[in-house]
Motif scaffolding. Sequence first.
Motif, mmCIF file in Angstrom:
data_model
loop_
_atom_site.group_PDB
_atom_site.id
_atom_site.type_symbol
_atom_site.label_atom_id
_atom_site.label_comp_id
_atom_site.label_asym_id
_atom_site.label_seq_id
_atom_site.Cartn_x
_atom_site.Cartn_y
_atom_site.Cartn_z
ATOM 1 N N GLU A 166 6.271 -38.156 2.439
ATOM 2 C CA GLU A 166 6.357 -37.156 3.497
ATOM 3 C C GLU A 166 7.447 -36.138 3.184
ATOM 4 O O GLU A 166 7.284 -34.941 3.378
ATOM 5 N N GLU A 167 8.604 -36.629 2.655
ATOM 6 C CA GLU A 167 9.676 -35.711 2.308
ATOM 7 C C GLU A 167 9.251 -34.777 1.196
ATOM 8 O O GLU A 167 9.544 -33.588 1.201
ATOM 9 N N LEU A 168 8.536 -35.348 0.214
ATOM 10 C CA LEU A 168 8.059 -34.517 -0.882
ATOM 11 C C LEU A 168 7.053 -33.492 -0.391
ATOM 12 O O LEU A 168 7.050 -32.338 -0.801
ATOM 13 N N ARG A 169 6.186 -33.930 0.525
ATOM 14 C CA ARG A 169 5.157 -33.035 1.040
ATOM 15 C C ARG A 169 5.778 -31.922 1.887
ATOM 16 O O ARG A 169 5.367 -30.769 1.849
ATOM 17 N N SER A 170 6.816 -32.284 2.661
ATOM 18 C CA SER A 170 7.418 -31.305 3.562
ATOM 19 C C SER A 170 8.430 -30.417 2.849
ATOM 20 O O SER A 170 8.898 -29.447 3.413
ATOM 21 N N SER A 171 8.797 -30.778 1.584
ATOM 22 C CA SER A 171 9.793 -29.989 0.877
ATOM 23 C C SER A 171 9.210 -28.716 0.286
ATOM 24 O O SER A 171 9.948 -27.887 -0.217
ATOM 25 N N PHE A 172 7.896 -28.593 0.287
ATOM 26 C CA PHE A 172 7.250 -27.409 -0.249
ATOM 27 C C PHE A 172 6.758 -26.535 0.893
ATOM 28 O O PHE A 172 6.077 -27.018 1.803
ATOM 29 N N ASN A 173 7.098 -25.275 0.787
ATOM 30 C CA ASN A 173 6.520 -24.335 1.735
ATOM 31 C C ASN A 173 5.323 -23.661 1.078
ATOM 32 O O ASN A 173 5.112 -23.806 -0.132
ATOM 33 N N PRO A 174 4.525 -22.909 1.791
ATOM 34 C CA PRO A 174 3.321 -22.297 1.207
ATOM 35 C C PRO A 174 3.612 -21.412 0.007
ATOM 36 O O PRO A 174 2.866 -21.420 -0.972
ATOM 37 N N ASP A 175 4.734 -20.665 0.028
ATOM 38 C CA ASP A 175 5.055 -19.799 -1.100
ATOM 39 C C ASP A 175 5.360 -20.607 -2.359
ATOM 40 O O ASP A 175 4.930 -20.260 -3.467
ATOM 41 N N GLU A 176 6.102 -21.705 -2.164
ATOM 42 C CA GLU A 176 6.404 -22.556 -3.321
ATOM 43 C C GLU A 176 5.147 -23.184 -3.890
ATOM 44 O O GLU A 176 4.995 -23.316 -5.109
ATOM 45 N N LEU A 177 4.246 -23.584 -3.000
ATOM 46 C CA LEU A 177 2.986 -24.164 -3.481
ATOM 47 C C LEU A 177 2.172 -23.136 -4.259
ATOM 48 O O LEU A 177 1.564 -23.463 -5.282
#
Length: 507
Positions: A166-177
């Motif tokens: 969850e932390e890994l998933r939430s650490s990315f914002n749309p721009d980073e993805l």
Amino acid sequence: MRVDGKAAEAFGCLRELSVPGSGQVKAAIASLLFHCCFNLAGTVTMKLIPFHTGGVSFILAVLLVLHYCHIASILGHKSGGDLIVVENTEHEAVNGEEEEVAVDDVEDDEGDLDVVQPSEQWQTLKPGQAVPQGSHVRLNLQTGEREVRLGEEQLKYWTEEHREEEELRSSFNPDELKRAMKKIKEDWKLASKDTEQKDSVASKFRTMEELKKDMAQLDLLLETDVQIMKRLLEQFNSSNSTTEQRLSILTELEYLVHQVDNAQTLCSMGGLQFILEGLNSSDFRLQESSAFVLGSALASNPAVQVEAVENGALQTLLTTLATAQQLRVKKKVLFAVASLLRHFPYAQRHFLTHGGLQVLSELFRIDDSGVLRTRIVTMLYDMITEKELIFQGGLDPVLDASHDERRRQYSKVSLQEELLEKGWCTLVPQLLESSENDYREKALQALLAMAPVCLDQYRSDGSLQASLHSLKQEYQEMIQSEIILGEKNSYFEEIVELIDALQVKMK
């Protein structure tokens, strides 16, 4: 205080009210108070005050209750979903400041809702945010904000692995993805290009299996060094082989025997005898090539040195050195002799007893070019310094277990005494007459090495003193000329230092 407690308090207050009328009126008012308490649970802290007054007070109390009910109705309509009050199984609210509720259901249409993702920690809910089913929601009466976290069932399956994901998933914002996806595409393109380049390079070459197949079709075989040397020796010993073929075979063998293992293998195959036979050949080309192969095999290879001495190689080399007419043959034979004697006191002793110094002195006298003289003087200097290093403790006795045995063997080599007896104290100074700086340097080094036994003859040799004086003057002038030109050659200074050291010993 929970809802059931507020209801009980309401009924208790009602019993204390002095209201004219029947019990049905009291029941209706109690129901109304219960409903108000239910709507205000966890939202407003309402303190019920008992009344003991008459009708006017009663009417005021009813109006106050209706007003609270209206406020509760408005707050209830602002809720994002239906809330059900549940009993707090974990702990009681501290100082009546917090109340917990669980979300039983949310609206089915979540397409336009901002759904918050709860965790095990309390999070503040913003206006208009929805929560997943099964989450715990509370109203913090100190801050006035709603808070949410995972429900009891969800917390049971919230493991450390899920937290990391969850932390890994939430650490990315749309721009980073988006940037990460773009980089993946670029890396994929680069990897594709690298693969294409490797394929293109690999397509230019063939594998070993393909080469073996092609060679098999051409009746060619891949041979090891041992197989090659065996085949070459068989061809060399064949009566059908011509001189040119034998010269070619010796050239190939000289290349192979530079490896220590190959040289030892050649000896075990009997190749040493074939080479010694080549030294006795009437063709000077075979003599030269055979001496070259033998010298390369003997170089820094003790096992081959012992094998050569046991097979009479030293006597054969000295004989060839004394009888050979061609200078090129003498150079290669002298190379083989030096390789055989280096770091081998047993061979050095046999060299002295078999007249080796006498053979070298004859070569020294007839050599006008100075090529053989320099090689001979260098070999004698190496033999002298080897013995000096052994007796000066040049090798660590602890690390070298054969140190005592080497000292014993070198003590039997009376090289310097033989040099004095054979007249080398007057022969070596003749090399100083050469115009080559390298020849002069080698002569000065040898003269210093022989000084312990030759000092008396040095002092009585007027030509030697004159040569040293003139050489020193010549090299000092060369040094001064280089200084004037802004150049500095330490080589000339080293030669001057050798001359000075020899003159000091002669005084």
